[in-house]
Motif scaffolding. Structure first.
Motif, PDB file in Angstrom:
ATOM      1  N   ALA A 155       0.830  -1.203   0.000  1.00 26.43           N
ATOM      2  CA  ALA A 155       0.000   0.000   0.000  1.00 26.43           C
ATOM      3  C   ALA A 155       0.867   1.257   0.000  1.00 26.43           C
ATOM      4  O   ALA A 155       0.568   2.226  -0.698  1.00 26.43           O
ATOM      5  CB  ALA A 155      -0.933  -0.012   1.204  1.00 26.43           C
ATOM      6  N   ASP A 156       1.948   1.240   0.766  1.00 25.28           N
ATOM      7  CA  ASP A 156       2.857   2.391   0.776  1.00 25.28           C
ATOM      8  C   ASP A 156       3.530   2.566  -0.585  1.00 25.28           C
ATOM      9  O   ASP A 156       3.714   3.690  -1.053  1.00 25.28           O
ATOM     10  CB  ASP A 156       3.912   2.240   1.867  1.00 25.28           C
ATOM     11  CG  ASP A 156       3.310   2.355   3.259  1.00 25.28           C
ATOM     12  OD1 ASP A 156       2.196   2.922   3.377  1.00 25.28           O
ATOM     13  OD2 ASP A 156       3.944   1.868   4.216  1.00 25.28           O
ATOM     14  N   ALA A 157       3.894   1.447  -1.213  1.00 20.98           N
ATOM     15  CA  ALA A 157       4.521   1.529  -2.534  1.00 20.98           C
ATOM     16  C   ALA A 157       3.544   2.095  -3.556  1.00 20.98           C
ATOM     17  O   ALA A 157       3.936   2.859  -4.442  1.00 20.98           O
ATOM     18  CB  ALA A 157       5.016   0.159  -2.976  1.00 20.98           C
ATOM     19  N   LEU A 158       2.269   1.752  -3.428  1.00 25.70           N
ATOM     20  CA  LEU A 158       1.273   2.304  -4.345  1.00 25.70           C
ATOM     21  C   LEU A 158       1.092   3.802  -4.131  1.00 25.70           C
ATOM     22  O   LEU A 158       0.899   4.547  -5.080  1.00 25.70           O
ATOM     23  CB  LEU A 158      -0.075   1.594  -4.166  1.00 25.70           C
ATOM     24  CG  LEU A 158      -0.201   0.218  -4.787  1.00 25.70           C
ATOM     25  CD1 LEU A 158      -1.584  -0.345  -4.510  1.00 25.70           C
ATOM     26  CD2 LEU A 158       0.053   0.254  -6.273  1.00 25.70           C
ATOM     27  N   SER A 159       1.164   4.238  -2.890  1.00 30.09           N
ATOM     28  CA  SER A 159       0.986   5.668  -2.641  1.00 30.09           C
ATOM     29  C   SER A 159       2.158   6.470  -3.186  1.00 30.09           C
ATOM     30  O   SER A 159       1.999   7.607  -3.604  1.00 30.09           O
ATOM     31  CB  SER A 159       0.813   5.932  -1.153  1.00 30.09           C
ATOM     32  OG  SER A 159       2.009   5.647  -0.453  1.00 30.09           O
ATOM     33  N   VAL A 160       3.349   5.849  -3.202  1.00 26.24           N
ATOM     34  CA  VAL A 160       4.525   6.520  -3.755  1.00 26.24           C
ATOM     35  C   VAL A 160       4.548   6.368  -5.272  1.00 26.24           C
ATOM     36  O   VAL A 160       4.996   7.248  -5.990  1.00 26.24           O
ATOM     37  CB  VAL A 160       5.816   5.956  -3.123  1.00 26.24           C
ATOM     38  CG1 VAL A 160       7.045   6.552  -3.776  1.00 26.24           C
ATOM     39  CG2 VAL A 160       5.819   6.205  -1.637  1.00 26.24           C
TER      40      VAL A 160
END
Length: 104
Positions: A35-40
Motif C-alpha cells: 500500500a505504501d509503494a502504491l501511494s509513492v
C-alpha cells in the motif's frame, strides 16, 4: 480525449469516499509495504533490474552454448524437462507469490 470520459468528472460522493477509505485501510492492513509503494508510485523492488538481467543471462547463455557442447539427445531431454517441469513450476510459484492463486 475519449468521448466516453466526461470532461469534468464530478467529485466523489460521501458514500464513495467512505468505500474508498475502507478499501485503502483494508489494503494497508493486508500488506502495508504494498500500500505504501502504491501511494509513492513505485512497486518494484530496488534489485529488480539486476534480477531481470541475471534471469535473462541464465536463460540466454545455456540456450546459446548448450547445443554447441551437448549431443542432440541431451538437448532434447533438457528441453523436455524445462518445458514439462521447470516452466510450469515457475509459473505456479510466481502466481502464488503474486497472490492470485490461493493454496487449498
Amino acid at each position: 480525449m475519449n468521448p466516453a470520459t466526461p470532461p469534468d468528472p464530478a467529485p466523489l460522493t460521501g458514500h464513495e469516499q467512505s468505500v474508498l477509505a475502507a478499501i485503502a485501510s483494508h489494503e494497508h492492513r493486508w500488506d502495508a509495504a504494498f500500500a505504501d509503494a502504491l501511494s509513492v508510485g513505485d512497486v518494484r523492488s530496488p534489485g529488480h533490474r539486476w534480477r531481470t538481467l541475471l534471469l535473462v543471462l541464465a536463460v540466454v547463455v545455456p540456450v546459446a552454448v548448450g547445443p554447441m557442447v551437448l549431443s542432440s539427445a541431451w538437448v532434447l531431454a533438457i528441453a523436455a524437462v524445462v518445458l514439462l517441469v521447470v516452466i510450469p513450476t515457475t509459473l505456479v510459484v510466481w502466481a502464488l507469490r503474486q497472490g492470485r492463486v490461493y493454496p487449498s
